[in-house]
Scaffold this motif. Structure first.
Motif, PDB file in Angstrom:
ATOM      1  N   PHE A   4       0.748  -1.242   0.040  1.00  0.00           N
ATOM      2  CA  PHE A   4       0.079   0.114  -0.070  1.00  0.00           C
ATOM      3  C   PHE A   4       0.821   1.344  -0.183  1.00  0.00           C
ATOM      4  N   ILE A   5       0.686   2.068  -0.931  1.00  0.00           N
ATOM      5  CA  ILE A   5       1.362   3.327  -1.118  1.00  0.00           C
ATOM      6  C   ILE A   5       0.455   4.382  -0.603  1.00  0.00           C
ATOM      7  N   LEU A  20      12.927  13.151  -0.628  1.00  0.00           N
ATOM      8  CA  LEU A  20      12.044  12.013  -0.831  1.00  0.00           C
ATOM      9  C   LEU A  20      11.909  11.308  -2.057  1.00  0.00           C
ATOM     10  N   TYR A  21      11.936  12.128  -3.011  1.00  0.00           N
ATOM     11  CA  TYR A  21      11.688  11.459  -4.584  1.00  0.00           C
ATOM     12  C   TYR A  21      12.490  10.348  -4.945  1.00  0.00           C
ATOM     13  N   THR A  22      13.896  10.502  -4.448  1.00  0.00           N
ATOM     14  CA  THR A  22      14.765   9.631  -4.774  1.00  0.00           C
ATOM     15  C   THR A  22      14.346   8.223  -4.376  1.00  0.00           C
ATOM     16  N   TYR A  23      13.874   8.165  -3.194  1.00  0.00           N
ATOM     17  CA  TYR A  23      13.512   6.893  -2.678  1.00  0.00           C
ATOM     18  C   TYR A  23      11.938   6.715  -2.974  1.00  0.00           C
ATOM     19  N   ALA A  24      11.262   7.258  -3.004  1.00  0.00           N
ATOM     20  CA  ALA A  24       9.911   7.086  -3.199  1.00  0.00           C
ATOM     21  C   ALA A  24       9.817   6.370  -4.558  1.00  0.00           C
ATOM     22  N   LEU A  28       8.569   2.890  -6.323  1.00  0.00           N
ATOM     23  CA  LEU A  28       7.775   2.503  -7.270  1.00  0.00           C
ATOM     24  C   LEU A  28       8.273   1.656  -8.201  1.00  0.00           C
ATOM     25  N   SER A  29       9.432   1.997  -8.901  1.00  0.00           N
ATOM     26  CA  SER A  29       9.885   1.413  -9.952  1.00  0.00           C
ATOM     27  C   SER A  29      10.389   0.129  -9.631  1.00  0.00           C
ATOM     28  N   TRP A  30      11.154  -0.131  -8.650  1.00  0.00           N
ATOM     29  CA  TRP A  30      11.611  -1.293  -8.046  1.00  0.00           C
ATOM     30  C   TRP A  30      10.533  -2.369  -7.894  1.00  0.00           C
ATOM     31  N   ASN A  70      -1.983   3.757 -13.841  1.00  0.00           N
ATOM     32  CA  ASN A  70      -1.915   2.715 -14.621  1.00  0.00           C
ATOM     33  C   ASN A  70      -0.997   1.637 -13.965  1.00  0.00           C
ATOM     34  N   HIS A  71      -0.281   1.919 -12.848  1.00  0.00           N
ATOM     35  CA  HIS A  71       0.530   0.954 -12.290  1.00  0.00           C
ATOM     36  C   HIS A  71      -0.239   0.468 -10.948  1.00  0.00           C
TER      37      HIS A  71
END
Length: 144
Positions: A4-5, A20-24, A28-30, A70-71
């Motif tokens: 859950f995000i 935070l963007y770097t980790y967030a 999501l991508s990983w 979409n994801h």
């Protein structure tokens, strides 16, 4: 695995809010690459849209939300979750209660949020973006 995000993770990604963007974004991508299922609610998307629209305007905010959606599996956040959040005396923040009960009902293994302390009542694992990466991402132990 279903993850859950929370809205604050989505806002950080849509608005590229550093650091935070770097980790967030990596969460999501990983997680998507690992075929984990990303779950959130329409409420989280509404919150994300609100902050994205303030920063980027209506058109870009809608485009970014549509791309991101979409994801995701959009978990139910309806009358059952409202009743549970309202009835649970241990929950002080109603919106967090909605997200929590939606995550539980969707079968999520964990909640990724930057406000871990807001989910003090949770029976499922609650992690920050960097905490999630340290626990699940193969090179996460190297993160500071």
């Amino acid at each position: 695995m279903k993850i859950f995000i929370d809205a604050n993770i989505l806002v950080a990604v849509v608005n590229k809010e550093y650091p935070l963007y770097t980790y967030a974004a990596r969460v999501l991508s990983w997680a998507t690459a690992q075929r984990y299922q990303l779950v959130t609610t329409s409420v989280c998307f509404a919150i994300t849209f609100y902050f994205a629209e303030k920063k980027h305007g209506n058109k870009i905010a809608k485009e970014r939300i549509a791309l991101l959606a979409n994801h995701f599996i959009i978990a139910d956040c309806g009358s059952e979750e409202v009743q549970q959040a309202a009835a649970d005396k241990s929950i002080n923040d109603f919106e967090d209660g909605l997200q929590y009960f939606a995550a539980v009902r969707a079968g999520c293994s964990c909640i990724v949020t930057e406000n871990v302390s807001d989910f003090y009542f949770s029976t499922i694992e609650v992690l920050t973006a960097i905490g999630f990466l340290k626990s699940y991402y193969p090179m996460g132990k190297r993160l500071k």
